[in-house]
Enzyme design. Structure first.
Site, PDB file in Angstrom:
ATOM      1  N   LYS A   1      -7.735  -5.170   4.747  1.00 18.12           N
ATOM      2  CA  LYS A   1      -6.431  -4.842   5.318  1.00 18.12           C
ATOM      3  C   LYS A   1      -5.399  -5.874   4.862  1.00 18.12           C
ATOM      4  O   LYS A   1      -4.263  -5.541   4.543  1.00 18.12           O
ATOM      5  CB  LYS A   1      -6.506  -4.825   6.842  1.00 18.12           C
ATOM      6  CG  LYS A   1      -7.654  -3.996   7.420  1.00 18.12           C
ATOM      7  CD  LYS A   1      -7.263  -2.563   7.580  1.00 18.12           C
ATOM      8  CE  LYS A   1      -8.297  -1.739   8.326  1.00 18.12           C
ATOM      9  NZ  LYS A   1      -9.579  -1.540   7.654  1.00 18.12           N
TER      10      LYS A   1
ATOM     11  N   GLN B   1       8.231 -14.494  20.878  1.00 20.75           N
ATOM     12  CA  GLN B   1       7.933 -15.926  21.050  1.00 20.75           C
ATOM     13  C   GLN B   1       8.551 -16.764  19.932  1.00 20.75           C
ATOM     14  O   GLN B   1       7.898 -17.638  19.348  1.00 20.75           O
ATOM     15  CB  GLN B   1       6.415 -16.147  21.096  1.00 20.75           C
ATOM     16  CG  GLN B   1       5.723 -15.340  22.198  1.00 20.75           C
ATOM     17  CD  GLN B   1       4.227 -15.543  22.192  1.00 20.75           C
ATOM     18  OE1 GLN B   1       3.743 -16.616  22.563  1.00 20.75           O
ATOM     19  NE2 GLN B   1       3.499 -14.535  21.767  1.00 20.75           N
TER      20      GLN B   1
ATOM     21  N   CYS C   1      -2.182  -2.727   7.669  1.00 20.23           N
ATOM     22  CA  CYS C   1      -2.179  -3.635   6.517  1.00 20.23           C
ATOM     23  C   CYS C   1      -0.936  -4.527   6.444  1.00 20.23           C
ATOM     24  O   CYS C   1      -1.007  -5.655   5.952  1.00 20.23           O
ATOM     25  CB  CYS C   1      -2.376  -2.842   5.233  1.00 20.23           C
ATOM     26  SG  CYS C   1      -4.044  -2.146   5.149  1.00 20.23           S
TER      27      CYS C   1
ATOM     28  N   LYS D   1      -6.620  -4.709  -3.248  1.00 19.82           N
ATOM     29  CA  LYS D   1      -7.213  -5.463  -2.133  1.00 19.82           C
ATOM     30  C   LYS D   1      -8.253  -4.602  -1.420  1.00 19.82           C
ATOM     31  O   LYS D   1      -7.984  -3.449  -1.083  1.00 19.82           O
ATOM     32  CB  LYS D   1      -6.111  -5.924  -1.166  1.00 19.82           C
ATOM     33  CG  LYS D   1      -5.319  -4.806  -0.512  1.00 19.82           C
ATOM     34  CD  LYS D   1      -4.270  -5.415   0.390  1.00 19.82           C
ATOM     35  CE  LYS D   1      -3.523  -4.406   1.229  1.00 19.82           C
ATOM     36  NZ  LYS D   1      -4.328  -3.529   2.064  1.00 19.82           N
TER      37      LYS D   1
ATOM     38  N   GLU E   1      -4.598  -0.680  -1.411  1.00 24.04           N
ATOM     39  CA  GLU E   1      -5.919  -0.792  -0.797  1.00 24.04           C
ATOM     40  C   GLU E   1      -6.870  -0.058  -1.734  1.00 24.04           C
ATOM     41  O   GLU E   1      -6.758   1.165  -1.914  1.00 24.04           O
ATOM     42  CB  GLU E   1      -5.914  -0.176   0.607  1.00 24.04           C
ATOM     43  CG  GLU E   1      -7.198  -0.473   1.370  1.00 24.04           C
ATOM     44  CD  GLU E   1      -7.091  -0.172   2.856  1.00 24.04           C
ATOM     45  OE1 GLU E   1      -5.972  -0.141   3.400  1.00 24.04           O
ATOM     46  OE2 GLU E   1      -8.149   0.036   3.476  1.00 24.04           O
TER      47      GLU E   1
ATOM     48  N   ASP F   1       0.790  -1.261   0.000  1.00 27.12           N
ATOM     49  CA  ASP F   1       0.000   0.000   0.000  1.00 27.12           C
ATOM     50  C   ASP F   1       0.813   1.297   0.000  1.00 27.12           C
ATOM     51  O   ASP F   1       0.425   2.280   0.650  1.00 27.12           O
ATOM     52  CB  ASP F   1      -0.972   0.008   1.193  1.00 27.12           C
ATOM     53  CG  ASP F   1      -1.968  -1.140   1.142  1.00 27.12           C
ATOM     54  OD1 ASP F   1      -1.916  -1.938   0.187  1.00 27.12           O
ATOM     55  OD2 ASP F   1      -2.795  -1.249   2.069  1.00 27.12           O
TER      56      ASP F   1
ATOM     57  N   VAL G   1       3.227   0.202   4.217  1.00 28.20           N
ATOM     58  CA  VAL G   1       2.488   0.910   5.265  1.00 28.20           C
ATOM     59  C   VAL G   1       1.058   0.366   5.384  1.00 28.20           C
ATOM     60  O   VAL G   1       0.524  -0.180   4.430  1.00 28.20           O
ATOM     61  CB  VAL G   1       2.434   2.419   4.949  1.00 28.20           C
ATOM     62  CG1 VAL G   1       3.830   3.000   4.928  1.00 28.20           C
ATOM     63  CG2 VAL G   1       1.715   2.725   3.633  1.00 28.20           C
ATOM     64  N   THR G   2       0.437   0.572   6.541  1.00 31.34           N
ATOM     65  CA  THR G   2       1.084   0.966   7.776  1.00 31.34           C
ATOM     66  C   THR G   2       1.432  -0.308   8.556  1.00 31.34           C
ATOM     67  O   THR G   2       0.762  -1.323   8.429  1.00 31.34           O
ATOM     68  CB  THR G   2       0.166   1.864   8.652  1.00 31.34           C
ATOM     69  OG1 THR G   2      -1.046   1.148   8.955  1.00 31.34           O
ATOM     70  CG2 THR G   2      -0.175   3.151   7.943  1.00 31.34           C
TER      71      THR G   2
HETATM   72  C1  C5J Z   1      -3.121   0.471   5.534  1.00 26.01           C
HETATM   73  C2  C5J Z   1      -4.852   1.669   6.677  1.00 26.01           C
HETATM   74  N1  C5J Z   1      -2.609   0.294   4.320  1.00 26.01           N
HETATM   75  N2  C5J Z   1      -4.047   2.086   7.649  1.00 26.01           N
HETATM   76  N3  C5J Z   1      -4.385   0.969   5.616  1.00 26.01           N
HETATM   77  O1  C5J Z   1      -2.487   0.198   6.528  1.00 26.01           O
HETATM   78  O2  C5J Z   1      -6.044   1.936   6.733  1.00 26.01           O
END
Ligand code: C5J
Length: 221
Positions: free
Chosen positions: A131, A201, A161, A128, A71, A23, A156-157
């Site tokens: 997320k 872990q 996502c 997509k 996205e 994204d 990101v972020t």
């Molecule tokens: C992504 C969002 N790409 N933060 N989307 O992380 O809404």
């Protein structure tokens, strides 16, 4: 090849590994887009572009598979449930017209990946609606067709996502590595927490490493 990673070394074969860039689109990274309409400082995200560009260049020179995600929703919003569209009470909702066209709509100017990381002909680009990049997309089939077993992540972020896609990938049997300086959040403490969660872990979701460690491994090949 081996990358000096946390919580321990990440071994990979470039022919079985994809670089997945999540994204890095204008709507999240540039002023006037969806990210800013939610009240976020997008300059934080812009700071990772040089490091991500260096990795992308090196990966391409080694002939590795590159996957870009956006996205993106359909213009009729049939794939955008009200629970998503109304969330956060943004100044601009998904589908509204903003300075870069309709927000998070496929094909609009703001939905394009930033020029510095733009996909090349032949690279996979996935739109997509969620997320995670595996939800309601052909990503799984495209990776299977190419014999991919490991994924290196940027984008990101971090805690939204990127982390969601890493968790989806982990459940599907992929080994996942996140490049720490090639991912960012509007909230630095969320980025730090997501990195900790991913590698905790014994790499419960995956590994993390600085991009320099990947570049070093590629250079020694
Ligand atoms: C992504 C969002 N790409 N933060 N989307 O992380 O809404």
């Amino acid at each position: 090849m081996q990358i000096d990673a946390q919580p321990f070394a990440f071994d990979f074969e470039i022919g079985r590994t994809a670089l997945v860039i999540i994204d890095m689109q204008r709507d999240f990274v540039e002023p006037g887009g969806f990210g800013e309409s939610l009240g976020n400082d997008v300059s934080l995200l812009q700071a990772i572009v040089p490091a991500a560009q260096a990795v992308l260049g090196a990966w391409r020179r080694h002939g590795g598979l590159v996957v870009h995600t956006r996205e993106a929703h359909r213009p009729d919003l049939a794939d955008c449930p009200p629970a998503k569209r109304n969330r956060g009470n943004p100044r601009l909702r998904i589908g509204d017209v903003g300075p870069m066209g309709r927000v998070l709509i496929a094909g609009e100017p703001g939905n394009q990946i930033i020029e510095a990381l733009a996909p090349l002909e032949g690279e996979i680009a996935i739109d997509k609606p969620g997320k995670g990049a595996f939800y309601a997309t052909p990503l799984s089939a495209l990776l299977q067709e190419r014999g991919i077993r490991q994924l290196v992540f940027m984008g990101v972020t971090t805690e939204v996502c990127v982390q969601t896609t890493m968790r989806e990938a982990n459940d599907r049997g992929y080994d996942c590595l996140l490049l720490e300086d090639c991912t960012e959040s509007y909230f630095p403490h969320f980025k730090a927490a997501a990195i900790e969660m991913i590698r905790a872990q014994g790499a419960i979701v995956g590994w993390t490493a600085p991009s320099a460690a990947l570049l070093k491994a590629l250079a020694s090949d």
